[in-house]
Design a protein around this motif. Structure first.
Motif, PDB file in Angstrom:
ATOM      1  N   ASP A  91       0.810  -1.219   0.000  1.00  0.00           N
ATOM      2  CA  ASP A  91       0.000   0.000   0.000  1.00  0.00           C
ATOM      3  C   ASP A  91       0.841   1.264   0.000  1.00  0.00           C
ATOM      4  O   ASP A  91       0.328   2.344  -0.308  1.00  0.00           O
ATOM      5  N   SER A 106       1.655   6.401  -1.609  1.00  0.00           N
ATOM      6  CA  SER A 106       0.680   5.485  -1.024  1.00  0.00           C
ATOM      7  C   SER A 106      -0.506   5.236  -1.949  1.00  0.00           C
ATOM      8  O   SER A 106      -0.715   5.934  -2.941  1.00  0.00           O
ATOM      9  N   LYS A 134      -7.285   5.859   6.072  1.00  0.00           N
ATOM     10  CA  LYS A 134      -6.435   4.717   5.734  1.00  0.00           C
ATOM     11  C   LYS A 134      -4.966   5.050   5.994  1.00  0.00           C
ATOM     12  O   LYS A 134      -4.194   4.184   6.408  1.00  0.00           O
ATOM     13  N   TYR A 178      -2.549   3.113   8.610  1.00  0.00           N
ATOM     14  CA  TYR A 178      -1.230   2.622   8.196  1.00  0.00           C
ATOM     15  C   TYR A 178      -0.159   3.046   9.192  1.00  0.00           C
ATOM     16  O   TYR A 178       0.648   2.217   9.647  1.00  0.00           O
ATOM     17  N   GLN A 206       0.077   1.092  12.486  1.00  0.00           N
ATOM     18  CA  GLN A 206       0.753  -0.205  12.538  1.00  0.00           C
ATOM     19  C   GLN A 206       2.110  -0.102  13.226  1.00  0.00           C
ATOM     20  O   GLN A 206       2.595  -1.074  13.796  1.00  0.00           O
TER      21      GLN A 206
END
Length: 483
Positions: A233, A330, A337, A341, A344
């Motif tokens: 991504d 990205s 989103k 990301y 994480q």
């Protein structure tokens, strides 16, 4: 006999089986090398043993699972970690050196050597961490020639260690086969890494090619292919222009992100960054020395005018890196989103710097129709973290200013916006340079095309010079001078 075909037939690409790939390598009397696999069994070499004829290919297969054995062979890493790029490269170099020392060239004048290695961590028993790893190959294409390297980082997506092991074995076989038989077509080599694999099994988020056969390859463009092909991504470039593992840059950091076209980067972009950064580092719990700024370009932005213009992409990335910035490319069209990301890798504070039009777009319901919870689900993902939006004002045609106090969202979203505004999730950048409010990237591009030299004053120091020296964004010195 000629094969029967019909007009309506769908053309199917003939993908060699894993056994065929391994067997082709094994039956080549010149390809000879070693396998060193740590962390998930010896899954890659198993394909070569099972294919048959492996004695002509495999000089050694090993797996130094014990840390003391591994340290004795490859040395101790400064950070005491084992699943790292540095560890992988030490493995590759060590094994190639052993090949050169132990296999006499005089007796094997036609041999082309290789070393394949991986160091990985599969999913843990609690299934909390999916696992990741580094995989690479160092190889020759002619006897005695300089070595080439392909090194990549993977993130496992499957929830079972055995499945992850099998996936790794398939990837490794594809990599070795691709290195020898597709090195002249690196873009195809990338796609072929997923032969007999699905993208929901494995993510490749970093790849680097080096060596004489890849001397004309720009690794940033190869990283762009990863995103275009749906293999990952997002990919990241450090200020020196090289690919960098996102996890390494973002891990446990405070993150301030700016999304834009940066085509080209202008004074207003840098003013947005500088002023929001000053505000961000003053926030509670934000340590300046543990803060990472990210300039993000989305794939949808790169596609704004049709197919992705790779030269245009390179121009943008080069300018941002020249200003000392870290660049993220990205596939995240929606901001939530992007925040997911980042989440994480860190639980620390995050900030998003944006203009008024971007914030208005965030409150447009049409972007969230694919979510079962609609805009509320998206906003839950966007704002539940310790996140704040730093809003740069917009100058209207009548000279008035639009900021967080007077911007207009859809009537249905008005109360929702007020909720986030009054809870301090949206704050204005007040100490801005008003002379920059009329600066737009599209204006700069038109001025470049028309030979109007005033565009140089709209860009940060040094950027105009780089555009002219490198002929970026269609700048042609002779044509402009003529005009």
């Amino acid at each position: 006999m000629e094969e029967i075909t019909y007009k309506g037939d769908f053309e199917i690409e003939n993908i060699p089986s894993l056994k065929d790939k391994a067997l082709r390598i094994n039956l080549n009397r010149d390809i000879y090398g070693t396998f060193a696999e740590i962390g998930a069994g010896q899954e890659t070499v198993r394909h070569f043993f099972r294919a048959g004829g492996a004695s002509g290919t495999i000089a050694k297969a090993m797996s130094a699972y014990d840390k003391h054995f591994s340290d004795a062979i490859y040395g101790i890493e400064d950070d005491k970690r084992y699943v790292t790029e540095a560890r992988l490269r030490k493995m590759l170099n060590h094994e190639v050196n052993l090949m050169e020392q132990r296999i006499p060239r005089d007796d094997n004048p036609h041999k082309i050597f290789f070393s394949y290695a991986n160091t990985v961590a599969t999913i843990d028993f609690a299934k909390k961490y999916k696992g990741h790893g580094w995989v690479g190959i160092k190889f020759q294409v002619k006897p005695g020639a300089d070595y080439n390297e392909i090194v990549l980082h993977i993130r496992f997506k499957e929830n079972d260690a055995r499945l992850q092991q099998e996936t790794l074995g398939k990837l490794g076989t594809n990599l070795i086969y691709g290195a020898f038989y597709k090195y002249n077509q690196p873009r195809k080599l990338l796609r072929y890494l997923y032969d007999h694999l699905e993208k929901d099994q494995l993510e490749i988020d970093t790849i680097n090619f080096s060596g004489p056969v890849f001397k004309d390859i720009d690794n940033r463009l190869m990283s762009l292919q990863l995103v275009k092909n749906g293999m990952t991504d997002a990919v990241m470039f450090s200020p020196d222009g090289n690919n960098v593992l996102p996890a390494r840059v973002l891990y446990k950091k405070n993150i301030l992100a700016l999304r834009g076209s940066f085509r080209p980067v202008t004074k207003v972009n840098m003013d947005m960054y500088e002023k929001s950064y000053e505000m961000f580092i003053k926030e509670n719990k934000v340590d300046k020395n543990n803060t990472q700024v990210i300039f993000e370009i989305t794939l949808s932005n790169l596609r704004a005018e049709g197919e992705i213009d790779e030269q245009d992409f390179m121009d943008r990335a080069r300018l941002l890196c020249s200003l000392g910035q870290t660049v993220l490319i990205s596939n995240f069209q929606e901001y939530y989103k992007l925040v997911e990301y980042f989440s994480q890798y860190t639980r620390n504070r995050m900030g998003l710097t944006m203009g008024v039009s971007n914030l208005v777009d965030i409150f447009d319901e049409k972007y969230y129709r694919h979510l079962s919870g609609g805009i509320l689900e998206a906003f839950g993902k966007l704002f539940y973290k310790d996140l704040r939006v730093y809003l740069y004002p917009m100058e209207n045609k009548d000279g008035s200013i639009t900021n967080s106090e007077n911007l207009k969202v859809h009537p249905r979203m008005k109360e929702l916006y007020k909720f986030f505004k009054y809870n301090g999730k949206v704050v204005d950048i007040t100490d801005y340079d008003s002379s920059n409010l009329s600066v737009f990237s599209r204006t700069v591009l038109k001025m470049i095309a028309n030979g109007d030299s005033d565009w140089e004053e709209m860009l940060p120091e040094g950027v105009a010079k780089l555009i002219k020296e490198k002929s970026l964004f269609g700048y042609e010195a002779e044509e402009v001078m003529h005009k």
